[in-house]
Write a protein that holds these residues in place. Structure first.
Motif, mmCIF file in Angstrom:
data_model
loop_
_atom_site.group_PDB
_atom_site.id
_atom_site.type_symbol
_atom_site.label_atom_id
_atom_site.label_comp_id
_atom_site.label_asym_id
_atom_site.label_seq_id
_atom_site.Cartn_x
_atom_site.Cartn_y
_atom_site.Cartn_z
ATOM 1 N N ASP A 16 23.286 -45.885 24.130
ATOM 2 C CA ASP A 16 23.719 -46.329 25.457
ATOM 3 C C ASP A 16 24.741 -47.470 25.356
ATOM 4 O O ASP A 16 25.706 -47.524 26.126
ATOM 5 C CB ASP A 16 22.511 -46.769 26.303
ATOM 6 N N VAL A 17 24.527 -48.367 24.368
ATOM 7 C CA VAL A 17 25.481 -49.468 24.159
ATOM 8 C C VAL A 17 26.839 -48.881 23.750
ATOM 9 O O VAL A 17 27.896 -49.261 24.274
ATOM 10 C CB VAL A 17 24.943 -50.446 23.068
ATOM 11 N N MET A 18 26.802 -47.905 22.831
ATOM 12 C CA MET A 18 28.065 -47.291 22.363
ATOM 13 C C MET A 18 28.738 -46.504 23.489
ATOM 14 O O MET A 18 29.951 -46.503 23.618
ATOM 15 C CB MET A 18 27.794 -46.360 21.161
ATOM 16 N N SER A 19 27.907 -45.855 24.317
ATOM 17 C CA SER A 19 28.444 -45.085 25.445
ATOM 18 C C SER A 19 29.219 -46.007 26.387
ATOM 19 O O SER A 19 30.301 -45.659 26.879
ATOM 20 C CB SER A 19 27.260 -44.414 26.149
ATOM 21 N N ALA A 20 28.670 -47.210 26.604
ATOM 22 C CA ALA A 20 29.335 -48.163 27.511
ATOM 23 C C ALA A 20 30.660 -48.640 26.908
ATOM 24 O O ALA A 20 31.665 -48.745 27.618
ATOM 25 C CB ALA A 20 28.405 -49.346 27.777
ATOM 26 N N ILE A 21 30.683 -48.895 25.597
ATOM 27 C CA ILE A 21 31.934 -49.360 24.971
ATOM 28 C C ILE A 21 32.998 -48.268 25.006
ATOM 29 O O ILE A 21 34.154 -48.512 25.300
ATOM 30 C CB ILE A 21 31.725 -49.701 23.478
ATOM 31 N N LEU A 22 32.563 -47.044 24.704
ATOM 32 C CA LEU A 22 33.525 -45.945 24.589
ATOM 33 C C LEU A 22 33.870 -45.324 25.936
ATOM 34 O O LEU A 22 34.792 -44.522 26.032
ATOM 35 C CB LEU A 22 32.966 -44.849 23.664
ATOM 36 N N GLN A 23 33.080 -45.688 26.968
ATOM 37 C CA GLN A 23 33.263 -45.100 28.301
ATOM 38 C C GLN A 23 33.116 -43.585 28.259
ATOM 39 O O GLN A 23 33.867 -42.853 28.907
ATOM 40 C CB GLN A 23 34.657 -45.466 28.856
ATOM 41 N N GLY A 60 14.399 -44.633 25.207
ATOM 42 C CA GLY A 60 15.406 -45.647 25.504
ATOM 43 C C GLY A 60 15.270 -46.922 24.697
ATOM 44 O O GLY A 60 16.248 -47.631 24.494
ATOM 45 N N GLN A 61 14.075 -47.217 24.214
ATOM 46 C CA GLN A 61 13.954 -48.467 23.460
ATOM 47 C C GLN A 61 13.071 -48.387 22.222
ATOM 48 O O GLN A 61 12.845 -49.411 21.585
ATOM 49 C CB GLN A 61 13.464 -49.592 24.364
ATOM 50 N N GLY A 96 14.365 -38.644 25.801
ATOM 51 C CA GLY A 96 15.698 -38.333 26.311
ATOM 52 C C GLY A 96 16.732 -38.068 25.238
ATOM 53 O O GLY A 96 17.648 -37.259 25.429
ATOM 54 N N VAL A 97 16.600 -38.724 24.079
ATOM 55 C CA VAL A 97 17.623 -38.554 23.032
ATOM 56 C C VAL A 97 17.566 -37.146 22.436
ATOM 57 O O VAL A 97 18.532 -36.672 21.843
ATOM 58 C CB VAL A 97 17.499 -39.680 21.964
ATOM 59 N N SER A 98 16.455 -36.429 22.657
ATOM 60 C CA SER A 98 16.389 -35.045 22.170
ATOM 61 C C SER A 98 17.461 -34.187 22.848
ATOM 62 O O SER A 98 17.857 -33.152 22.322
ATOM 63 C CB SER A 98 15.008 -34.449 22.437
ATOM 64 N N LYS A 99 17.940 -34.635 24.016
ATOM 65 C CA LYS A 99 18.985 -33.867 24.720
ATOM 66 C C LYS A 99 20.362 -34.045 24.065
ATOM 67 O O LYS A 99 21.316 -33.372 24.448
ATOM 68 C CB LYS A 99 19.077 -34.334 26.174
ATOM 69 N N ASN A 100 20.440 -35.002 23.158
ATOM 70 C CA ASN A 100 21.717 -35.271 22.478
ATOM 71 C C ASN A 100 21.762 -34.418 21.210
ATOM 72 O O ASN A 100 21.125 -34.728 20.203
ATOM 73 C CB ASN A 100 21.766 -36.772 22.145
ATOM 74 N N SER A 101 22.532 -33.314 21.270
ATOM 75 C CA SER A 101 22.522 -32.384 20.127
ATOM 76 C C SER A 101 23.160 -33.010 18.889
ATOM 77 O O SER A 101 22.868 -32.596 17.764
ATOM 78 C CB SER A 101 23.210 -31.070 20.494
ATOM 79 N N GLY A 102 24.015 -34.014 19.072
ATOM 80 C CA GLY A 102 24.595 -34.703 17.909
ATOM 81 C C GLY A 102 23.498 -35.363 17.091
ATOM 82 O O GLY A 102 23.470 -35.285 15.857
ATOM 83 N N VAL A 103 22.549 -36.017 17.772
ATOM 84 C CA VAL A 103 21.429 -36.665 17.077
ATOM 85 C C VAL A 103 20.458 -35.606 16.554
ATOM 86 O O VAL A 103 20.015 -35.655 15.407
ATOM 87 C CB VAL A 103 20.690 -37.651 18.009
ATOM 88 N N ARG A 104 20.160 -34.616 17.412
ATOM 89 C CA ARG A 104 19.149 -33.614 17.043
ATOM 90 C C ARG A 104 19.563 -32.828 15.785
ATOM 91 O O ARG A 104 18.788 -32.680 14.856
ATOM 92 C CB ARG A 104 18.957 -32.659 18.219
ATOM 93 N N LEU A 105 20.822 -32.383 15.769
ATOM 94 C CA LEU A 105 21.268 -31.600 14.613
ATOM 95 C C LEU A 105 21.397 -32.495 13.381
ATOM 96 O O LEU A 105 21.096 -32.078 12.257
ATOM 97 C CB LEU A 105 22.601 -30.892 14.927
ATOM 98 N N GLY A 106 21.785 -33.753 13.607
ATOM 99 C CA GLY A 106 21.856 -34.718 12.500
ATOM 100 C C GLY A 106 20.478 -34.971 11.909
ATOM 101 O O GLY A 106 20.309 -35.092 10.691
ATOM 102 N N ILE A 166 6.846 -43.887 33.457
ATOM 103 C CA ILE A 166 7.793 -44.956 33.821
ATOM 104 C C ILE A 166 8.328 -45.564 32.534
ATOM 105 O O ILE A 166 7.643 -46.325 31.840
ATOM 106 C CB ILE A 166 7.093 -46.020 34.695
ATOM 107 N N GLY A 167 9.541 -45.170 32.169
ATOM 108 C CA GLY A 167 10.111 -45.609 30.892
ATOM 109 C C GLY A 167 10.939 -46.868 31.031
ATOM 110 O O GLY A 167 10.983 -47.502 32.090
ATOM 111 N N SER A 168 11.614 -47.216 29.931
ATOM 112 C CA SER A 168 12.470 -48.401 29.951
ATOM 113 C C SER A 168 13.800 -48.102 30.627
ATOM 114 O O SER A 168 14.423 -48.981 31.206
ATOM 115 C CB SER A 168 12.714 -48.880 28.523
ATOM 116 N N THR A 169 14.220 -46.825 30.567
ATOM 117 C CA THR A 169 15.534 -46.496 31.132
ATOM 118 C C THR A 169 15.496 -45.378 32.171
ATOM 119 O O THR A 169 16.416 -45.256 32.967
ATOM 120 C CB THR A 169 16.527 -46.048 30.028
ATOM 121 N N THR A 170 14.439 -44.540 32.124
ATOM 122 C CA THR A 170 14.354 -43.439 33.094
ATOM 123 C C THR A 170 12.902 -43.279 33.564
ATOM 124 O O THR A 170 11.980 -43.709 32.881
ATOM 125 C CB THR A 170 14.771 -42.075 32.466
#
Ligand code: ADP
Length: 258
Positions: A134-141, A102-103, A215-225, A8-12
């Motif tokens: 997640d904050v940036m995702s909300a701003i950028l839609q 998530g946090q 969950g952020v491991s699914k973001n290849s932008g972060v993973r490759l960075g 039981i996580g903070s976001t998922t």
């Protein structure tokens, strides 16, 4: 024998059912963490996907931020040990886990038996965690699950100079207003998280195999960075977000047999 792990996580919320402590027979993942209907929903989804009932499960372990508020579980276990067990199950060769959730972000060092030796953690600041993304995702839609594709298209990744999430938010809005390409902006956001977590990881010896969890491991932008930031390859599995739940189900198997 069937055992269950609930994370039981903070976001998922994540739930895994294992048979005989060696095979994953069901898994469920839902957005929404502690305090939402997701903990109950993932358990129901995992059970019904294999036609099992609560009574069929020999032992249930809860882990994650909300583990102490999980009525269905038989006991609770720390997420650090669960990530270690789950990562070792999928990648027995890994000796370092970089977990970005998530946090918070954690760097966990393991011995050759997959037991946790030590860990470093950032849980003080949203930058360098899924929260920043997640904050940036909300701003950028733009949904976070599309960040990797955008980042891959970037020609000139933006530099996000503010480390504070609130200031970085204003910076992103001003870059948007100045016509910066969405792909460059998203790549810069992913690299900002990768740079912060990379700096944490570099405080530990990174001589052997490294994997990601969370969950952020699914973001290849972060993973490759992150691979560039630490100058090492990182093992990735499509089950990386489930490592905590897998570890909890493995622990429940040991408990049921003890
Ligand atoms: P927690 O256990 O704290 O709830 P998770 O390990 O489940 O956290 O990670 C949640 C984070 O993972 C979110 O903040 C989000 O940024 C990221 N995330 C979740 N799913 C995806 C996805 N499909 N693609 C990219 N990022 C994702």
């Amino acid at each position: 024998m069937y055992t269950m792990g609930i994370d039981i996580g903070s976001t998922t919320c994540k739930c895994v059912i294992m048979q005989d402590g060696n095979t994953i027979i069901a898994e469920a993942l839902k957005a929404g963490g502690i305090g939402t209907p997701s903990p109950k929903a993932v358990v129901e989804e995992a059970l019904s996907s294999v036609n099992l009932k609560r009574e069929d499960i020999a032992s249930i372990a809860a882990t994650g931020y909300g583990r102490n508020r999980c009525d269905i579980a038989d006991y609770q276990i720390s997420e650090l040990s669960c990530h270690a067990m789950g990562a070792h199950y999928i990648f027995p060769e890994a000796r370092t886990i970089i977990d970005i959730g998530g946090q918070d972000a954690k760097v966990i060092s393991l011995n050759s038996n997959g037991q946790m030796q030590s860990f470093l953690m950032n849980d003080k600041c949203a930058a360098g965690t899924g929260r920043f993304l997640d904050v940036m995702s909300a701003i950028l839609q733009v949904p976070v699950n599309e960040f990797g594709n955008y980042a891959a298209e970037a020609k000139n990744p933006s530099s996000i100079s503010n480390t504070c999430t609130v200031f970085a938010e204003s910076e992103v809005i001003s870059q948007l207003a100045n016509g910066v390409e969405m792909s460059d902006l998203i790549a810069g956001i992913c690299l900002s998280v990768a740079g912060r977590v990379g700096a944490l990881a570099k405080r530990t010896p990174l001589d052997e195999k490294i994997c990601m969890s969370g969950g952020v491991s699914k973001n290849s932008g972060v993973r490759l960075g992150l691979e560039k930031a630490i100058n090492k390859p990182i093992l990735f599995s499509s089950k990386s977000q489930l490592f905590g739940a897998i570890g909890a189900a493995l622990s429940a198997y040991k408990k049921a047999n003890s």
